[in-house]
Design an enzyme around this catalytic site. Structure first.
Site, short mmCIF file in Angstrom:
data_model
loop_
_atom_site.label_atom_id
_atom_site.label_comp_id
_atom_site.label_asym_id
_atom_site.label_seq_id
_atom_site.Cartn_x
_atom_site.Cartn_y
_atom_site.Cartn_z
N GLU A 96 0.86 -1.18 0.00
CA GLU A 96 0.00 0.00 0.00
C GLU A 96 0.89 1.22 0.00
OE1 GLU A 96 -2.72 0.50 3.33
OE2 GLU A 96 -3.75 2.07 2.21
N CYS B 269 -6.53 1.01 2.68
CA CYS B 269 -7.46 2.13 2.56
C CYS B 269 -7.23 2.93 1.29
CB CYS B 269 -7.37 3.02 3.80
SG CYS B 269 -8.06 2.23 5.25
N ASN C 152 -12.38 -3.37 0.80
CA ASN C 152 -11.29 -3.44 1.76
C ASN C 152 -11.85 -3.18 3.15
OD1 ASN C 152 -8.44 -3.27 2.74
ND2 ASN C 152 -9.06 -1.16 3.17
N GLU C 153 -11.95 -4.19 3.93
CA GLU C 153 -12.44 -4.13 5.32
C GLU C 153 -13.58 -3.13 5.49
OE1 GLU C 153 -8.77 -3.18 7.60
OE2 GLU C 153 -9.48 -1.12 7.67
O1 AHR Z 1 -2.29 -1.41 6.73
C1 AHR Z 1 -2.67 -0.12 7.07
C2 AHR Z 1 -4.17 0.09 7.02
O2 AHR Z 1 -4.80 -0.74 7.92
C3 AHR Z 1 -4.82 -0.26 5.73
O3 AHR Z 1 -4.77 0.77 4.82
C4 AHR Z 1 -6.22 -0.53 6.10
O4 AHR Z 1 -6.84 -1.43 5.25
C5 AHR Z 1 -6.12 -0.99 7.52
O5 AHR Z 1 -6.97 -0.32 8.35
#
Ligand code: AHR
Length: 832
Positions: A221, A423, A553-554
């Site tokens: 990321e 995120c 994503n979550e």
């Molecule tokens: O890994 C850091 C963050 O943690 C990611 O962006 C998110 O998906 C999670 O909350």
């Protein structure tokens, strides 16, 4: 013992014969009232961020808080922390027995939030668009005094069992918090009397099962400057003059189109214009006006520019003359003292935008050079996309990756790479969703954007580069796209519709679905297709062989999410049954999003779901059976983000061993857990928004963590067949037994047996390994040990050998991870 059995069986007989009778109750319950008063409120402390609380009373005079710190329901609306608020919760019950909680979100959002629960403990999905809610005149909000604090809430008369269950739920949480908070810091007390002990690992070679050959991968990321200024090898910061105060939400007055740039010399001006850009996606460019020769535009790079003696650097720029002569540009890489370390000059400018290139050779090593561009002729010129790339990138790819960092990732031997987040994938609000089409094609036409971690993304590292990197390191690409909703933690910004509830409007969803189908075509389509052709134009006519795609994503699982996810899932399933869609089950290992996400997965038959959990080391120690409980017939799991977090968030031997211990369980459950990735991967020193990370770096050095070595050992020594093993510890203590773990796998390509052993205790354990029902072996094997003090951040694996046979001993040092690779083709090995 006999006596206990007798008591248990008499109890079973009584409860079976007289269910619900007092025989079936404990004496404790029998002494309790039938009902009591329950007060629901949100505490005024912490500015009402704290969620729904309960207190009980049997006379409405003396109130007992059910765990003052314990909240039974928290609002998930808006940005982490400060925006997630529950104001004036109103609790009511419908005739069907269901409890409903309505609350105000903040001082400016006009709608209310709602969640429902059958037992006041487990709460279902939240929604935030409730226009009004029914107030029961018998249960109006009132004020009471709770331990000297006035609180406002609602009183209900409920069965005592309801209150008892709330107390039990709170006690469970308190208990779990306590055991999950165990750290090695208490080991001198916890294991004060523990002496070195014996362990036996009995491997049953007959009882084996295939496990995933993709178990260890990486999560990439763009967080902590992982991309620009990190893995992406570009050396010029703000090359496109597109930094904007909005990148930092206006909090940094020095962050704008001019950031990292400055003017050197007199009689010159440096301004930013956007009248006639090279491309609409890149509206800003620099205008340099010089009245006398010698003035230059300089760039400081990302904390300086590192040059290596003898290496070449490719400079390029889009330039045009606005006024004056069409001279050349002189390009220098200089030290702070003005010394020139590399130089060159471009061809002449013209009246139209033109790309100019020159390669510079560094004369010396230097760690903090800067770029200087000096027009040969006076006048006014426009400059944009000013770039300096090391010629040596990873696999020498153009627009490539920083070689040492990319190599550190490749050395994990990851079987897949997840990108672009996290995120970053679903973005902070609708306009911040990562749209893959903005990140491909010519660099000057890509659309840069605000990075939700508080900086700027050029999109120079885009979807093509991600796919190429995966191919270069032999890893499966696992792109994750937004499920039509941005991050649930999106800022509200005082607007109605902040947070995840502002999903892509349904009128635009068809186009968004097509965008995701186009991504699959871009990766795998024939060169004759529209998007396959674009891949070919980028230099890769062959398909990238995409097999997986993550959707979401979550995310907060809401109706709005479900509607959009289902559209995307069905479309991909129908058009590309060959692609495995990975759904999402929230950011935690339990709770509403986890439950609702799994329910949706079961309903839609989603082949795989993405689980995330950052937990304390104690959680990993006490939850090694987490996946042993999973139903094998349901969705497979991608554990897409996890890490052990200690207070202070270090990455040290303690966190690494907690992860190693848990990974033995992941291998054991490799039939249901298909993929795993530690998160986050990269962090640039001085620019870190999240700790711990796997690899820290600065411009010159790559600094793998202890956790990195654990991932690397699992990645480099993965297997595709799990051999059942039993760990027998001579110490009869749960605390000891939970801190010793083993996993034995076979790599079918080499036929090697790999034994992984973890000892998370302050004393060594002599371990006897018995390999039953595997070919008879005798000889030496590679032994790798990672050990040290729990707070050691520098521990590295040490390699040695060990004498092995089908029954051999090995010492596991205190606080250690040991790996033994038994090579079946090893000449040191005699097969009996
Ligand atoms: O890994 C850091 C963050 O943690 C990611 O962006 C998110 O998906 C999670 O909350």
């Amino acid at each position: 013992m006999k006596k206990i059995k007798l008591i248990i069986s008499s109890f079973l007989i009584l409860t079976t014969l007289f269910p619900g009778s007092s025989y079936a109750r404990t004496g404790e319950l029998a002494s309790k009232p039938d009902s009591a008063y329950l007060f629901s409120y949100a505490t005024g402390k912490d500015n009402n961020h704290n969620g729904l609380h309960f207190a009980w009373s049997n006379d409405q005079e003396n109130w007992h808080r059910i765990g003052p710190e314990h909240s039974f329901l928290r609002s998930d609306y808006g940005r982490w922390g400060s925006e997630k608020r529950m104001l004036s919760p109103y609790l009511t019950q419908t005739p069907d027995g269901l409890w409903h909680c309505y609350w105000t979100l903040n001082e400016y959002t006009e709608t209310f939030a709602h969640a429902a629960s059958a037992d006041l403990i487990y709460w279902g999905r939240q929604s935030y668009d409730v226009k009004s809610y029914p107030v029961d005149p018998q249960h109006e909000r009132c004020s009471i005094v709770l331990y000297d604090e006035p609180e406002t809430g609602v009183i209900h008369k409920v069965a005592w069992k309801v209150i008892e269950n709330l107390i039990a739920a709170k006690d469970r949480t308190v208990y779990k918090d306590r055991i999950y908070s165990e750290t090695t810091g208490e080991d001198p007390v916890r294991f004060a009397t523990l002496k070195p002990f014996d362990t036996k690992v009995i491997v049953n070679g007959q009882q084996k099962k295939p496990i995933s050959d993709l178990l260890v991968g990486v999560f990439f990321e763009d967080i902590n400057y992982a991309a620009d200024g990190g893995l992406y090898a570009e050396l010029i910061q703000n090359r496109d003059f597109e930094y904007t105060p909005a990148d930092k939400e206006g909090h940094d007055p020095d962050w704008n189109s001019r950031t990292a740039w400055s003017l050197k010399g007199n009689n010159a001006t440096f301004t930013i214009d956007s009248v006639q850009p090279i491309h609409p996606n890149n509206p800003h460019y620099a205008v340099l006006k010089t009245d006398r020769p010698g003035a230059s535009l300089t760039n400081e790079g990302f904390d300086g520019i590192v040059l290596k003696a003898g290496d070449k650097y490719k400079f390029s720029v889009f330039a045009r003359t606005l006024e004056g002569k069409n001279g050349k540009l002189q390009v220098h890489l200089t030290g702070k003292d003005g010394r020139i370390y590399a130089e060159g000059s471009t061809g002449g400018l013209s009246r139209e935008w033109k790309k100019l290139n020159v390669t510079l050779a560094a004369k010396e090593n230097v760690s903090d050079a800067r770029l200087e561009i000096t027009p040969a002729a006076t006048g006014t010129i426009a400059l944009d996309m000013i770039s300096l790339f090391p010629e040596k990138t990873f696999r020498n790819r153009p627009n490539g990756l920083r070689a040492d960092l990319a190599q550190a990732i490749a050395d994990i031997h990851p079987r897949f790479v997840r990108f672009p987040g996290g995120c970053v994938a679903h973005g902070d609000g609708l306009d911040n969703i990562y749209r893959w089409k903005n990140t491909i094609g010519p660099l000057e036409a890509r659309k840069p954007q605000r990075n939700l971690w508080g900086y700027h993304q050029t999109a120079g590292l885009g979807y093509f580069e991600y796919f190429q990197f995966c191919e270069d390191i032999g890893a499966e690409p696992v792109p994750v796209v937004a499920a039509g909703v941005p991050c649930q933690n999106s800022a509200c910004k005082h607007l109605v519709g902040g947070g995840q509830q502002g999903g892509i409007p349904m009128s635009e969803m068809d186009a968004y679905v097509q965008e995701i189908l186009d991504l699959i075509e871009y990766a795998n389509g024939d060169v004759k297709t529209e998007w396959g052709r674009k891949r070919a134009e980028a230099g890769h006519p062959k398909p990238f062989n995409l097999k997986y795609i993550g959707i979401g994503n979550e995310d907060l699982i809401t109706d709005l999410f479900e509607e959009r996810f289902t559209m995307l899932f069905n479309a991909v399933k129908e058009k590309h049954p060959e692609i495995t869609v990975i759904g999402t089950v929230g950011p935690y290992s339990e709770g509403t999003d986890y439950e609702e996400g799994w329910e949706l997965a079961n309903k839609l038959n989603i082949p795989m779901v993405d689980e995330h959990y950052y937990q304390k080391p104690g959680w990993f120690i006490h939850n090694q059976d987490y996946y042993d409980k999973y139903d094998r017939s349901k969705s497979k799991v991608y554990l897409g983000e996890y890490a052990a977090h200690l207070p202070g968030r270090p990455n040290n031997l303690e966190t690494a061993l907690a992860e190693a211990l848990y990974m033995t369980a992941l291998e054991r459950n490799g039939d249901v857990v298909h993929m795993t990735s530690y998160a986050p991967l990269l962090a640039k020193e001085g620019h870190t928004q999240w700790n711990p990370d796997l690899i820290y770096f600065n411009n010159e050095e790559v600094k793998p963590t202890v956790g990195y070595y654990v991932q690397q050992l699992y990645g480099q020594h993965a297997g595709d067949e799990y051999l059942t093993s039993r760990v027998i510890v001579s110490e009869n203590s749960d605390a000891v037994q939970k801190r010793v773990a083993a996993s034995v796998v076979r790599d079918s390509r080499t036929n090697d047996l790999i034994v992984k052993l973890v000892n998370l205790l302050p004393v060594p354990t002599q371990t006897n390994i018995v390999l039953n029902d595997v070919p008879a072996i005798e000889g030496t094997a590679e032994l790798i040990t990672l050990t040290g003090k729990p707070d050691d951040k520098q521990a590295k694996p040490a390699t040695g050998t060990v004498r092995i046979s089908n029954d051999f001993d090995v010492d596991l040092p205190a606080y250690s991870f040991t790996l033994i690779r038994i090579k079946q083709n090893n000449t040191n090995l005699t097969k009996k």
